[in-house]
Design a protein around this motif. Structure first.
Motif, mmCIF file in Angstrom:
data_model
loop_
_atom_site.group_PDB
_atom_site.id
_atom_site.type_symbol
_atom_site.label_atom_id
_atom_site.label_comp_id
_atom_site.label_asym_id
_atom_site.label_seq_id
_atom_site.Cartn_x
_atom_site.Cartn_y
_atom_site.Cartn_z
ATOM 1 N N PHE A 15 39.018 -19.125 81.264
ATOM 2 C CA PHE A 15 40.122 -19.780 80.567
ATOM 3 C C PHE A 15 40.074 -21.299 80.735
ATOM 4 O O PHE A 15 40.288 -22.047 79.788
ATOM 5 C CB PHE A 15 41.466 -19.247 81.062
ATOM 6 N N ILE A 17 48.240 -14.090 81.284
ATOM 7 C CA ILE A 17 47.607 -15.301 80.744
ATOM 8 C C ILE A 17 47.138 -15.080 79.313
ATOM 9 O O ILE A 17 47.343 -15.923 78.426
ATOM 10 C CB ILE A 17 46.414 -15.729 81.622
ATOM 11 N N ASN A 29 39.652 -23.896 77.519
ATOM 12 C CA ASN A 29 40.722 -24.842 77.225
ATOM 13 C C ASN A 29 40.205 -26.282 77.202
ATOM 14 O O ASN A 29 40.550 -27.066 76.321
ATOM 15 C CB ASN A 29 41.850 -24.702 78.241
ATOM 16 N N THR A 60 48.656 -17.086 76.236
ATOM 17 C CA THR A 60 47.782 -18.131 75.701
ATOM 18 C C THR A 60 47.425 -17.904 74.243
ATOM 19 O O THR A 60 47.471 -18.824 73.430
ATOM 20 C CB THR A 60 46.480 -18.224 76.532
#
Length: 236
Positions: free
Chosen positions: A225, A21, A229, A25
């Motif tokens: 996360f 991730i 986001n 990301t």
């Protein structure tokens, strides 16, 4: 024993997923947020492996598991706090509050990580008697201190987010209401996990607590996360 193995397995799996991730990301691999995420994630591995070596007696040297657990614990806990700290500027307008949050993290790291490392080596040495009692007490103290530290950061974040979203009637907009609900839910879940961890520690289930906290910190990083986001999408 089965619960301990399960928690360690969850932790090790989450490390792999978190790395995927992170590198998928972050397009710009720099800055405090990125590196604190890396440190916190990579600290989970040594912490878990150290306890595997200790509990299953896979090594005859006492210092190796202690070193892995100690360094992993420092990276995992203080790294997590720096993850929380590094996104405070998105919602906190007071530079003074952000600065005091940094002072708190640094002070707690020095005041509690260093003594517990020394005591842990002593408690697992060939002559553990002078250290075991003090280590047992200090370990509970440091767990409580880091619980309070992360709670302060989370509460500050929630408070400032509510103020930000509530200004100018913006709170009535559906995306912002969804963000606020998500923030509160995530932070409540994190707080509940920390309370459970603290309870297990103070009930005296040392082995269970040591493996459970690796799973807890890996889960908290995954939840981070989703928070970031959504927040960035609204702030922009």
């Amino acid at each position: 024993l089965m619960a301990m193995v399960a928690f360690l397995a969850i932790s090790l799996y989450n490390i792999i997923e978190l790395n995927v991730i992170i590198f998928a990301t972050f397009k710009r691999r720099a800055g405090l947020y990125f590196w604190s995420f890396i440190v916190a994630t990579w600290g989970i591995g040594p912490h878990a492996v150290g306890f595997i070596l200790k509990f299953f007696a896979l090594t005859s040297t006492y210092w190796l598991p202690c070193t892995l657990v100690g360094l992993g614990w420092i990276a995992m806990v203080t790294g997590q706090s720096f993850v929380l700290y590094s996104r405070l500027h998105l919602v906190v307008q007071s530079a003074r509050r952000i600065r005091w949050a940094l002072y708190m993290i640094i002070f707690d790291a020095v005041a509690f990580h260093i003594p517990v490392m020394i005591l842990a080596f002593g408690a697992n040495s060939p002559n553990p008697t002078p250290f075991v009692g003090v280590y047992a007490i200090w370990d509970k103290v440091q767990i409580a201190v880091f619980f309070v530290q992360e709670s302060i950061l989370s509460v500050l974040y929630i408070y400032e987010t509510i103020r930000l979203l509530g200004s100018g009637g913006e709170i009535k907009k559906n995306p912002l209401r969804q963000l606020l609900a998500h923030l509160l839910l995530v932070n409540i879940v994190v707080l509940v996990l920390d309370i459970i961890l603290l309870g297990i520690q103070y009930l005296g289930y040392f082995g269970l607590q040591t493996t459970f906290k690796t799973a807890v910190y890996s889960i908290k990083l995954k939840m981070e996360f989703s928070v970031l986001n959504r927040l960035v999408a609204v702030v922009q």
